[in-house]
Write an enzyme that holds these catalytic residues in place. Structure first.
Site, PDB file in Angstrom:
ATOM      1  N   HIS A 380       0.796  -1.230   0.000  1.00  0.00           N
ATOM      2  CA  HIS A 380       0.000   0.000   0.000  1.00  0.00           C
ATOM      3  C   HIS A 380       0.826   1.277   0.000  1.00  0.00           C
ATOM      4  CE1 HIS A 380      -4.006  -1.820   0.764  1.00  0.00           C
ATOM      5  NE2 HIS A 380      -3.294  -2.743   1.382  1.00  0.00           N
ATOM      6  N   LYS A 572      -8.003  14.164   4.258  1.00  0.00           N
ATOM      7  CA  LYS A 572      -7.141  12.974   4.257  1.00  0.00           C
ATOM      8  C   LYS A 572      -6.126  13.152   5.372  1.00  0.00           C
ATOM      9  CE  LYS A 572      -6.169  14.038  -0.111  1.00  0.00           C
ATOM     10  NZ  LYS A 572      -6.560  12.765  -0.696  1.00  0.00           N
ATOM     11  N   ARG A 573      -5.370  12.073   5.699  1.00  0.00           N
ATOM     12  CA  ARG A 573      -4.329  12.239   6.699  1.00  0.00           C
ATOM     13  C   ARG A 573      -3.359  13.349   6.289  1.00  0.00           C
ATOM     14  NH1 ARG A 573      -3.778   8.563  10.990  1.00  0.00           N
ATOM     15  NH2 ARG A 573      -1.840   9.648  11.427  1.00  0.00           N
ATOM     16  N   LYS A 578       1.148  14.422   0.640  1.00  0.00           N
ATOM     17  CA  LYS A 578      -0.216  14.742   0.202  1.00  0.00           C
ATOM     18  C   LYS A 578      -0.368  16.244  -0.072  1.00  0.00           C
ATOM     19  CE  LYS A 578      -2.180  10.849   2.812  1.00  0.00           C
ATOM     20  NZ  LYS A 578      -2.897   9.988   1.846  1.00  0.00           N
ATOM     21  N   THR A 680      -8.393   6.748  -2.186  1.00  0.00           N
ATOM     22  CA  THR A 680      -9.744   6.191  -2.341  1.00  0.00           C
ATOM     23  C   THR A 680     -10.799   7.277  -2.167  1.00  0.00           C
ATOM     24  OG1 THR A 680      -9.473   5.428  -0.062  1.00  0.00           O
ATOM     25  CG2 THR A 680      -9.352   3.758  -1.788  1.00  0.00           C
ATOM     26  N   LYS A 684     -14.560   8.431  -4.094  1.00  0.00           N
ATOM     27  CA  LYS A 684     -15.811   8.803  -3.401  1.00  0.00           C
ATOM     28  C   LYS A 684     -16.283  10.176  -3.844  1.00  0.00           C
ATOM     29  CE  LYS A 684     -13.971   6.154   0.436  1.00  0.00           C
ATOM     30  NZ  LYS A 684     -13.108   6.243   1.633  1.00  0.00           N
TER      31      LYS A 684
HETATM   32  C1  26V Z   1       2.554   4.855   6.966  1.00  0.00           C
HETATM   33  C2  26V Z   1       3.560   5.660   7.462  1.00  0.00           C
HETATM   34  C3  26V Z   1       4.357   5.157   8.588  1.00  0.00           C
HETATM   35  C4  26V Z   1       5.592   5.944   8.880  1.00  0.00           C
HETATM   36  C5  26V Z   1       5.458   7.413   8.663  1.00  0.00           C
HETATM   37  C6  26V Z   1       4.827   7.806   7.380  1.00  0.00           C
HETATM   38  C7  26V Z   1       3.760   6.912   6.908  1.00  0.00           C
HETATM   39  C8  26V Z   1       2.944   7.333   5.877  1.00  0.00           C
HETATM   40  C9  26V Z   1       1.943   6.537   5.407  1.00  0.00           C
HETATM   41  C10 26V Z   1       1.745   5.297   5.948  1.00  0.00           C
HETATM   42  C11 26V Z   1       0.611   4.483   5.456  1.00  0.00           C
HETATM   43  C12 26V Z   1       0.966   3.311   4.687  1.00  0.00           C
HETATM   44  C13 26V Z   1      -0.181   2.445   4.315  1.00  0.00           C
HETATM   45  C14 26V Z   1      -1.395   3.164   3.777  1.00  0.00           C
HETATM   46  O1  26V Z   1      -2.268   3.548   4.506  1.00  0.00           O
HETATM   47  N1  26V Z   1      -1.468   3.303   2.468  1.00  0.00           N
HETATM   48  C15 26V Z   1      -2.638   3.846   1.793  1.00  0.00           C
HETATM   49  O2  26V Z   1      -3.420   2.758   1.356  1.00  0.00           O
HETATM   50  C16 26V Z   1      -4.584   3.154   0.657  1.00  0.00           C
HETATM   51  C17 26V Z   1      -5.368   1.908   0.340  1.00  0.00           C
HETATM   52  O3  26V Z   1      -4.672   1.123  -0.573  1.00  0.00           O
HETATM   53  C18 26V Z   1      -4.210   3.940  -0.575  1.00  0.00           C
HETATM   54  O4  26V Z   1      -5.387   4.372  -1.220  1.00  0.00           O
HETATM   55  C19 26V Z   1      -3.351   5.143  -0.208  1.00  0.00           C
HETATM   56  O5  26V Z   1      -2.904   5.798  -1.369  1.00  0.00           O
HETATM   57  C20 26V Z   1      -2.163   4.689   0.620  1.00  0.00           C
HETATM   58  O6  26V Z   1      -1.425   5.792   1.119  1.00  0.00           O
END
Ligand code: 26V
Length: 839
Positions: A380, A572-573, A578, A680, A684
């Site tokens: 992801h 979004k986060r 982003k 996602t 929406k």
């Molecule tokens: C994790 C971390 C951990 C360390 C600090 C920075 C950071 C940034 C992002 C994440 C998230 C990783 C996993 C995640 O949530 N990915 C998201 O998954 C969605 C579903 O597939 C996708 O639509 C998003 O683009 C993607 O960011």
């Protein structure tokens, strides 16, 4: 596309659909009213006169649960009798949000329930607002898992979702003095009426301790693990109701507890405090969801969480398998498929190997053959800091036997296929190894996943290409067929039918009531995209939604906005990639133009933000503060004359998204190309008739391919251009070369937005200049500004805008999660669907 919108036979009878005849409807309402009142008295223990809104909600849930549990039993019976192959979706996060409206819609009794409550003097919307969100996820990944559960149930696929029963979900965000403050989220403080505890399926999970070699009388040796502790895993089941069918899927979440045996022994030997400590440690495991953070803190606990829920889930899977297969594992991989939602449950690979070898007596090769046919892995993110690597030191302490197994998997891999393919090439071995060498040796969880999985997929075309070519180039040359793409999708039941009843009715009136199951049907609306009557109805619905959001904005922030302005939304986060700060820079440039040119007339615009920042991510929190500070200044500046408003809605979450998205005109999807795996919310928003201003990144590319680039606003560098520019990027060139951009950046150093406190916003400017602007904000600024001018221009042309909004909404068939799940089922899981009979 063969698998798009998998067809499902029409339901035998839609007993309570709104179209059902009047007498039936009347009867159903009366029956529902009686059930609610019955539960109010006999289950909740209150009276109609005394009942609080919360009590009415609980009574409603109890009434609905009667229908749900009957179907659940039927579903499980069918799957058990037919010994079906099933998918087990392992995910550290399930962002379910609220369930009431969704379940009512799936059972097609929303109107019945509304009328029944009305007869009790209650308003269904008020009652449903009582439900706390189940916020057991950070963002996209967790919400995707929830949408996928909805589609699995709706498409009648045998499945179980497995995760953690966090006592506290993602923190509740308050904004104080413009800054984010984190508060605990206790979503089940008063109990959650949807979930059921299943004591009969409790598991005991070993952890810690040491491994020794034992010699059998015949001289053979085996490794034996002596764990230091046992942790009890208590399962809580949440039913996931299929739409217009009789399937009910299960989401099983594990809660950690201390084992009684240990407590009793320690207690008896006088160690009351030790027992208390042990209890607290065990219960800590499922206490809180980790916000994806940039810090090292809590690493050990996070790995323990991952191991705990993976181990509980595998034992649960084995227990069920053995009910019919009695420890004969020859059919295991034919009956069981496991999907790893990112690397969070990757330790399940080592645990299944351990269970097979140490506890079930299989030899290594047999165990590996079964294991590697069972697992699949979805990636992801490509962000290096988000790719999990656990220090070997932590493994030695918590999971010594698993570490040995991982070493052995690695040994067989490197000395087998890698040595054969690249003989003597130690560089390749170093890159492909599960173990990262260095000052501190680490276990690379993504490598373990790729080696152990049948299929590895990314979540949008461009992302999957980057997974193959940039993240795992050697792996994909070793196993070209292992890598594939499944573009994400979202459930149209929650994200259109339930959250936007006005637009849902328009679709039903125009294309019939099957569209929530066959979102491609909505495409027909494109034929009417220029029809004045259709345009009026479509845009009237949008305006109604905007009026409702206007009231919510006033309630949450005190800011008054006009529903006639452009509602431009970024929710979004909060993360640098982003680029909420790119949006902010644009807003500041617009504001500057307004105050520098008193005669300037622009289309009125409201910029709406919602975002949580990871608590330790300082710059992200600074950006939230900056949005609030800039917003406060703009919103109170008389010179702006309501042309521009900026609002930050606190505590963004699923239930707030359901109010915001239907009211959006413009969807901000502005990540640096190559960084947003899919996105996602972009889907929406489009579904609900917003136009996208976005980069060619993630699923944006596929969205505009469906809805047309001319109906959206694409800007900025492409993935290839980003890769090229990064080789020699210097943000100062953009700063010095663009007077307006320079002025806006310099503004951050003044006290214009933070009177008396200059420099409070300087960290943003610093990150974009001294910090090297890692996400190319300055490089994309001019292009973004130009795209916004196109937005304004199109919005001024009402007919052109309505055309684009309709085409966007009508073109999102591909992005139903039913299409995604059908692709997983056909290409990865090889799953068959089983209709569940009514009785
Ligand atoms: C994790 C971390 C951990 C360390 C600090 C920075 C950071 C940034 C992002 C994440 C998230 C990783 C996993 C995640 O949530 N990915 C998201 O998954 C969605 C579903 O597939 C996708 O639509 C998003 O683009 C993607 O960011």
């Amino acid at each position: 596309m063969a698998t798009r919108n998998k067809t499902r036979k029409p339901a035998a009878a839609v007993k309570t659909a709104p179209a059902a005849n009047k007498a039936d409807f009347e009867q159903n309402v009366e029956k529902m009213r009686e059930m609610i009142v019955h539960h109010l008295l006999c289950t909740i223990g209150t009276s109609e006169q005394k009942a609080s809104k919360l009590a009415w909600w609980e009574a409603l849930v109890a009434a609905v649960n009667e229908k749900i549990f009957e179907r659940l039993t039927q579903t499980q019976h069918t799957h058990s009798v037919k010994d079906t192959r099933a998918v087990h979706y392992l995910s550290a996060e399930f962002l379910m949000g609220r369930l009431t409206v969704n379940n009512l819609c799936s059972l097609e009794i929303y109107n019945v329930a509304r009328e029944a409550l009305k007869r009790c003097g209650q308003d269904i919307s008020d009652i449903c607002e009582e439900e706390p969100d189940m916020a057991l996820g950070n963002g996209g990944l967790g919400r995707l898992a929830a949408c996928y559960m909805d589609s699995l149930a709706t498409l009648d696929y045998p499945c179980v979702g497995y995760g953690l029963h966090y006592e506290n979900g993602l923190f509740r965000q308050e904004i104080r003095g413009g800054r984010q403050v984190e508060r605990p989220d206790s979503w089940r403080e008063y109990g959650c009426p949807w979930e059921r505890c299943r004591p009969e399926s409790v598991q005991n999970i070993p952890i810690g301790g040491y491994v020794e070699t034992q010699r059998a009388p015949d001289g053979s040796e085996r490794r034996v693990w002596h764990p230091a502790h046992l942790i009890k895993g208590v399962p809580w089941d949440i039913p996931v109701v299929g739409f217009r069918n009789s399937s009910v899927a299960i989401l099983r979440l594990w809660e950690s507890r201390a084992t009684e045996a240990f407590n009793w022994d320690v207690f008896n030997s006088g160690g009351y405090l030790d027992a208390q400590q042990e209890k607290a440690a065990a219960e800590t495991i499922s206490k809180v969801l980790y916000p994806n953070d940039s810090t090292e803190a809590g690493k050990e606990l996070r790995l323990t969480q991952q191991y705990f829920f993976s181990a509980c889930s595998l034992r649960d899977i084995l227990r069920r398998y053995n009910r019919t297969h009695h420890h004969d594992y020859s059919e295991f991989a034919d009956k069981i498929v496991i999907q790893l939602n990112d690397t969070h449950p990757a330790i399940a690979v080592a645990e299944l190997m351990r269970l097979f070898i140490d506890e079930e007596g299989l030899d290594y090769s047999t165990a590996w053959d079964i294991t590697s046919r069972t697992f699949n892995y979805t990636n992801h993110t490509l962000l290096p800091e988000a790719l999990e690597k656990w220090p070997v030191r932590i493994f030695e302490k918590l999971l010594p036997r698993h570490l040995e197994i991982i070493y052995y998997i690695n040994y067989r891999f490197l000395n087998g296929i890698v040595e054969k393919t690249w003989p003597g090439d130690n560089d390749v071995k170093r890159r492909l190894s599960i173990i990262e060498e260095g000052a501190e040796r680490k276990v690379r969880m993504a490598n373990l996943c790729v080696i152990a999985s049948s299929r590895v997929n990314g979540v949008a075309e461009v992302h999957s290409k980057l997974v193959r070519e940039e993240l795992f180039p050697e792996y994909s040359s070793l196993w070209p067929d292992k890598f594939c793409n499944v573009t994400n999708g979202v459930t149209p039941r929650r994200w259109l039918l339930a959250c936007n009843p006005g637009l849902a009715q328009l679709y039903t009136d125009t294309v019939g009531d099957d569209w929530p199951l066959h979102l491609d049907n909505c495409r027909k609306l494109r034929d009417f995209a220029d029809d004045p009557k259709m345009q009026k109805r479509f845009m009237d619905i949008k305006r109604d939604n905007k009026v409702r959001l206007t009231a919510e904005i006033k309630k949450l922030t005190g800011v008054e906005v006009s529903p006639d302005a452009i509602f431009d939304v970024q929710v979004k986060r909060l993360h640098e990639y982003k680029r909420q700060h790119l949006n902010l820079l644009y807003i500041m440039s617009l504001y500057r133009r307004i105050i520098e040119n008193p005669n300037l007339k622009i289309v009125p615009q409201v910029f709406i933000f919602g975002a949580k920042a990871a608590p330790a991510y300082t710059l992200a929190k600074d950006i939230i503060y900056a949005i609030n500070a800039v917003g406060a200044r703009i919103n109170s500046d008389r010179r702006v004359k309501d042309m521009l408003k900026v609002v930050f809605l606190p505590n963004y979450r699923v239930s707030l998204a359901e109010k915001i998205i239907p009211a959006a005109d413009v969807s901000e999807q502005i990540s640096t190309a190559g960084y947003e795996a899919s996105g996602t919310s972009n889907m929406k928003f489009s579904m609900n008739g917003a136009l996208t201003i976005g980069t060619m990144d993630g699923a944006n590319i596929e969205i505009v391919a469906e809805a047309g680039e001319d109906n959206n606003f694409i800007f900025g560098l492409s993935v290839d251009e980003v890769i090229e520019l990064k080789k020699h990027y210097n943000p100062w060139d953009y700063y010095n070369g663009n007077a307006e951009l320079k002025a806006v950046l310099d503004w951050f150093d003044s006290d214009y937005f933070t009177p008396g406190r200059p420099g409070e916003l300087s960290s943003i400017k610093r990150s974009l200049l001294d910090g090297g602007d890692p996400f190319l904000v300055l490089a994309d600024f001019a292009s973004y500004q130009e795209a916004h001018q196109r937005v304004e221009k199109m919005f001024a042309n009402k007919k052109r805008w309505a055309h684009a909004a309709i085409v966007n909404s009508a073109s999102m068939g591909k992005f139903s999660s039913d299409r995604s799940i059908a692709e997983y089922a056909d290409r990865i899981w090889k799953l068959k669907d089983y209709q569940i009979s009514d009785k």
